[in-house]
Design a protein around this motif. Structure first.
Motif, short mmCIF file in Angstrom:
data_model
loop_
_atom_site.label_atom_id
_atom_site.label_comp_id
_atom_site.label_asym_id
_atom_site.label_seq_id
_atom_site.Cartn_x
_atom_site.Cartn_y
_atom_site.Cartn_z
N TYR A 113 59.98 58.39 22.67
CA TYR A 113 60.46 58.75 21.35
C TYR A 113 61.53 57.72 20.97
O TYR A 113 62.57 57.65 21.63
CB TYR A 113 61.07 60.14 21.35
N CYS A 114 61.25 56.92 19.97
CA CYS A 114 62.19 55.85 19.59
C CYS A 114 62.80 56.15 18.23
O CYS A 114 62.09 56.53 17.29
CB CYS A 114 61.47 54.50 19.58
N ILE A 115 64.10 55.95 18.16
CA ILE A 115 64.85 56.32 16.97
C ILE A 115 65.99 55.32 16.76
O ILE A 115 66.56 54.82 17.73
CB ILE A 115 65.36 57.77 17.14
N TYR A 116 66.28 55.01 15.51
CA TYR A 116 67.37 54.09 15.21
C TYR A 116 68.70 54.82 15.27
O TYR A 116 68.79 56.02 15.00
CB TYR A 116 67.19 53.46 13.84
N ALA A 117 69.75 54.06 15.61
CA ALA A 117 71.09 54.63 15.76
C ALA A 117 72.14 53.56 15.51
O ALA A 117 71.82 52.37 15.36
CB ALA A 117 71.26 55.20 17.16
N LYS A 118 73.37 54.01 15.48
CA LYS A 118 74.53 53.11 15.42
C LYS A 118 75.68 53.78 16.15
O LYS A 118 75.66 55.00 16.36
CB LYS A 118 74.90 52.77 13.98
N GLY A 172 77.70 51.29 7.63
CA GLY A 172 76.65 50.29 7.54
C GLY A 172 75.35 50.75 8.17
O GLY A 172 75.16 51.92 8.50
N LYS A 173 74.48 49.76 8.36
CA LYS A 173 73.13 50.07 8.82
C LYS A 173 73.07 50.29 10.33
O LYS A 173 74.00 49.95 11.07
CB LYS A 173 72.18 48.96 8.40
N ASN A 174 71.96 50.84 10.75
CA ASN A 174 71.74 51.05 12.19
C ASN A 174 71.58 49.71 12.89
O ASN A 174 70.96 48.79 12.35
CB ASN A 174 70.48 51.89 12.40
N THR A 175 72.13 49.63 14.08
CA THR A 175 72.08 48.39 14.85
C THR A 175 71.40 48.55 16.20
O THR A 175 71.21 47.57 16.91
CB THR A 175 73.51 47.86 15.08
N LEU A 176 71.05 49.78 16.54
CA LEU A 176 70.49 50.06 17.85
C LEU A 176 69.17 50.82 17.74
O LEU A 176 68.95 51.56 16.79
CB LEU A 176 71.46 50.91 18.69
N GLU A 177 68.33 50.65 18.75
CA GLU A 177 67.12 51.45 18.91
C GLU A 177 67.27 52.21 20.22
O GLU A 177 67.54 51.61 21.26
CB GLU A 177 65.89 50.57 18.94
N VAL A 178 67.10 53.52 20.16
CA VAL A 178 67.19 54.38 21.33
C VAL A 178 65.80 54.93 21.61
O VAL A 178 65.17 55.50 20.72
CB VAL A 178 68.19 55.54 21.09
#
Length: 133
Positions: free
Chosen positions: A78-83, A89-95
């Protein structure tokens, strides 16, 4: 939003279930996978204390052509964007939440995906990586 899955996890899934979930992406809500994350209380505490996660992401999906009983079921990773928590600002990470699948036949015994009547998942690991633009 299209979230990229890890190459290694994708290769493993493609090898184990070649046609089962290839090209079958499905969206999920964060609330739907909380029970998987809660299997590891330390990881759950860390994720929600340090990151602002989007409310939805991308996962694999069982195709109806492989198993009509479980068709449409979402499976990890399960992949989701995060910060980082509180960052503007915008998300900079993928979890990515990686899981192990447990397919059961109608009597509750382990089986292959094609014969399964149910599936559960066990938490395995998380991956946190920068989003590459």
């Amino acid at each position: 939003m299209r979230v990229r899955t890890s190459i290694i996890t994708g290769v493993i899934i493609a090898f184990i279930f070649p046609a089962a979930i290839a090209n079958a992406d499905g969206s999920f809500l964060l609330d739907d996978i909380k029970p998987v994350i809660q299997q590891s209380p330390d990881v759950e505490k860390y994720l929600f204390a340090t990151l602002d996660l989007e409310k939805s992401g991308q996962a694999n999906r069982i195709g109806n052509n492989i198993n009509p009983r479980l068709g449409g079921t979402r499976l990890g990773p399960y992949c989701i964007y995060a910060k980082p928590k509180g960052d503007a600002g915008k998300n900079t990470l993928e979890v990515c939440i990686n899981t192990e699948y447990h397919f059961k036949d109608k009597t509750g015994r382990p089986c292959r995906l094609e014969q399964a009547y149910s599936v559960t998942e066990s938490f395995v690991s998380i991956e946190i990586k920068p989003i590459k633009e």
